[in-house]
Design a protein around this motif. Structure first.
Motif, short mmCIF file in Angstrom:
data_model
loop_
_atom_site.label_atom_id
_atom_site.label_comp_id
_atom_site.label_asym_id
_atom_site.label_seq_id
_atom_site.Cartn_x
_atom_site.Cartn_y
_atom_site.Cartn_z
N VAL A 23 -12.65 38.47 41.73
CA VAL A 23 -11.52 39.76 42.81
C VAL A 23 -10.62 40.61 42.86
O VAL A 23 -10.34 41.69 42.87
CB VAL A 23 -10.73 39.10 44.17
N GLU B 73 -12.81 47.64 45.71
CA GLU B 73 -12.18 47.25 46.62
C GLU B 73 -12.75 46.47 47.39
O GLU B 73 -12.33 45.64 48.23
CB GLU B 73 -10.90 48.44 47.03
N LEU B 74 -13.60 47.19 47.84
CA LEU B 74 -14.17 46.52 49.35
C LEU B 74 -15.64 45.64 48.80
O LEU B 74 -15.27 44.50 49.11
CB LEU B 74 -15.94 47.93 49.17
N ALA C 293 -14.26 48.73 55.83
CA ALA C 293 -13.60 47.85 54.97
C ALA C 293 -13.65 46.61 56.01
O ALA C 293 -13.45 45.98 56.10
CB ALA C 293 -12.56 48.09 54.85
N TRP C 294 -13.18 47.03 57.34
CA TRP C 294 -13.18 46.23 58.22
C TRP C 294 -14.62 45.55 58.62
O TRP C 294 -14.28 44.21 59.11
CB TRP C 294 -12.89 47.14 59.92
N ILE D 258 -12.82 42.25 48.48
CA ILE D 258 -12.77 42.19 50.16
C ILE D 258 -13.85 41.01 50.12
O ILE D 258 -13.71 40.12 51.15
CB ILE D 258 -13.07 43.41 51.53
N ALA E 127 -13.13 37.68 55.71
CA ALA E 127 -11.93 37.65 54.16
C ALA E 127 -11.38 37.81 55.18
O ALA E 127 -10.85 38.24 56.97
CB ALA E 127 -12.34 38.58 53.37
N SER F 13 -13.20 37.95 48.25
CA SER F 13 -12.39 37.35 48.69
C SER F 13 -12.89 36.46 50.14
O SER F 13 -12.30 35.63 50.77
CB SER F 13 -11.34 38.06 49.18
N GLU G 295 -4.42 40.58 55.02
CA GLU G 295 -4.90 41.22 53.48
C GLU G 295 -5.67 41.95 53.28
O GLU G 295 -5.25 42.60 52.57
CB GLU G 295 -5.07 39.50 52.88
N SER G 296 -6.55 41.75 53.79
CA SER G 296 -7.81 42.99 53.31
C SER G 296 -7.02 44.61 53.78
O SER G 296 -7.69 45.43 53.02
CB SER G 296 -9.31 42.68 53.73
N ALA H 112 -15.05 43.15 56.12
CA ALA H 112 -13.88 41.33 55.70
C ALA H 112 -14.12 41.08 57.37
O ALA H 112 -13.84 40.05 57.08
CB ALA H 112 -12.44 42.25 56.03
N ARG I 75 -9.24 44.95 41.99
CA ARG I 75 -8.86 45.04 42.55
C ARG I 75 -8.13 45.66 41.56
O ARG I 75 -7.55 47.08 41.35
CB ARG I 75 -7.70 44.15 42.92
#
Length: 307
Positions: free
Chosen positions: A246, A185-186, A74-75, A189, A83, A192, A87-88, A78, A250
Motif C-alpha cells: 500500500v 492510488e486505486l 475510487a468510491w 485503496i 477500505a 488497504s 482515508e481513501s 473503497a 502511494r
C-alpha cells in the motif's frame, strides 16, 4: 484518464476533502452528500439529484465528468473491498490537488511563450498598416497588382499555417489530462481494504465499468500502459521484499505526480525555442510578403509611371 478542465480537479479535490472530513466525523455517506448539497456545492447537488432519480451512486458521481469520474472509481473500489472510505477520499483529494497544481504550473509557464507567439502573429498585418502610414500604396498593390495579389495569397496562407502550427505546439506542451499515478492510488485503496493483489486489480478494473468510465470489455486495454507497468513493478517489489504494497503504491503515485509536474515544466521551457520555428518559417516570410514586398512594388510602380 478522464479529460478535465483546468479548474475541475481543484474543485473536485475541495469537495472530496470536505466529504472525507464528514465521513471521518461519523456522518454516513448519503447524509454527507446531502449536507454538501445543502451548502450549495454544485457537484453534490448534481450527485444527490441523480441518486434521487434512481442512478447508482458511482454512476451519479461519474456523471459530472472530468475528475469526478476518477472519484467515482475510487468510491466504488473503497466500498467494494471495505477500505476506510474517509482515508481513501483524503488520499484521492491530495492526488487531485497535486494534479491540479501541476496543471496550473504548466499553464502559467506556457502563458508567456504562448502570448508572445500570438503577439508575433500580428506582425505581418502590422507591416501592412506601417506601409500605409508611411505613405505607400500597400493596399492598392496587394489587391490591384498581379504580384501584389500573389503576395497577399501567399502571405495569408503563411499566417494561417503559423497560427495552426503554433496552436499545435502549445497544445502538445500542455499538461496531460487526468491524475498521474491514479492507477497506483486505486490499487492501494483496494489493498488497504484487505483484498489480495489479484482481487485488487480486478476490483479496480470492474470499478471503471461500474462507474461508467469505460466498458468492462476494454477496461484492461484502456489503462495507461506505463502506469500499469509501474504498478506491476511495485507489486513485484512488494512480493520479493515481503513488505506491504500500500505505502509503496502511494509513494509511486506521489512520484508519478511529481514527475508529471517536472515534465510539464520542461515541455513549457522547450516551447519557447520551438515557437521560433513557425516564426522563422512562416511569420517572417509573411511579413516580407505583406509588408516589404508591396512597398517595393509601390515604389517601382510609381517610378514606372513617372518615366
Amino acid at each position: 484518464m478522464s479529460p478535465a478542465t483546468p479548474g475541475d480537479g481543484a474543485a473536485a479535490a475541495e469537495t472530496v476533502l470536505r466529504l472525507a472530513v464528514m465521513l471521518q466525523a461519523g456522518v454516513a455517506p448519503a447524509p454527507a452528500w446531502h449536507h454538501l448539497a445543502a451548502s450549495q456545492d454544485p457537484a453534490a447537488e448534481r450527485v444527490t439529484a441523480a441518486v434521487a432519480d434512481g442512478m447508482p451512486l458511482p454512476r451519479a458521481i461519474a456523471a459530472s465528468g472530468g475528475a469526478w469520474r476518477d472519484v467515482a472509481v475510487a468510491w466504488h473500489v473503497a466500498t467494494t473491498v471495505g477500505a476506510p472510505l474517509a482515508e481513501s477520499l483524503r488520499g484521492l483529494a491530495a492526488a487531485l490537488r497535486d494534479a491540479a497544481e501541476a496543471a496550473d504550473d504548466v499553464r502559467v509557464a506556457l502563458a508567456e511563450p504562448a502570448g508572445t507567439a500570438r503577439l508575433m502573429g500580428w506582425l505581418p498585418l502590422v507591416a501592412v498598416g506601417l506601409g500605409v502610414a508611411l505613405g505607400f500604396d500597400t493596399l492598392g498593390v496587394l489587391v490591384g497588382h498581379p504580384a501584389g495579389i500573389a503576395c497577399l495569397v501567399a502571405g495569408g496562407a503563411l499566417i494561417l499555417a503559423a497560427q495552426r502550427w503554433t496552436a499545435r505546439l502549445v497544445r502538445r506542451a500542455r499538461a496531460d489530462s487526468g491524475v498521474p499515478g491514479l492507477h497506483a492510488e486505486l490499487v492501494a485503496i483496494a489493498l488497504s481494504g484487505g483484498a489480495s493483489i489479484d482481487r485488487a486489480t480486478a476490483v479496480v478494473r470492474d470499478a471503471h465499468a461500474a462507474a461508467g468510465t469505460r466498458n468492462a470489455a476494454d477496461a484492461d486495454a484502456d489503462v495507461d500502459a506505463d502506469a500499469d507497468a509501474d504498478v506491476d513493478a511495485v507489486l513485484a517489489l512488494s512480493r520479493s521484499a515481503g513488505v506491504p504494497a500500500v505505502e509503496l503504491l502511494r509513494a509511486s503515485a506521489a512520484h508519478a505526480r511529481h514527475r508529471a509536474r517536472v515534465d510539464g515544466r520542461l515541455r513549457a521551457a522547450r516551447l519557447s525555442s520551438r515557437l521560433l520555428i513557425p516564426l522563422g518559417v512562416c511569420t517572417l516570410p509573411a511579413f516580407l510578403l505583406l509588408g516589404v514586398a508591396p512597398m517595393l512594388l509601390s515604389v517601382v510602380s510609381t517610378m514606372s509611371l513617372s518615366l
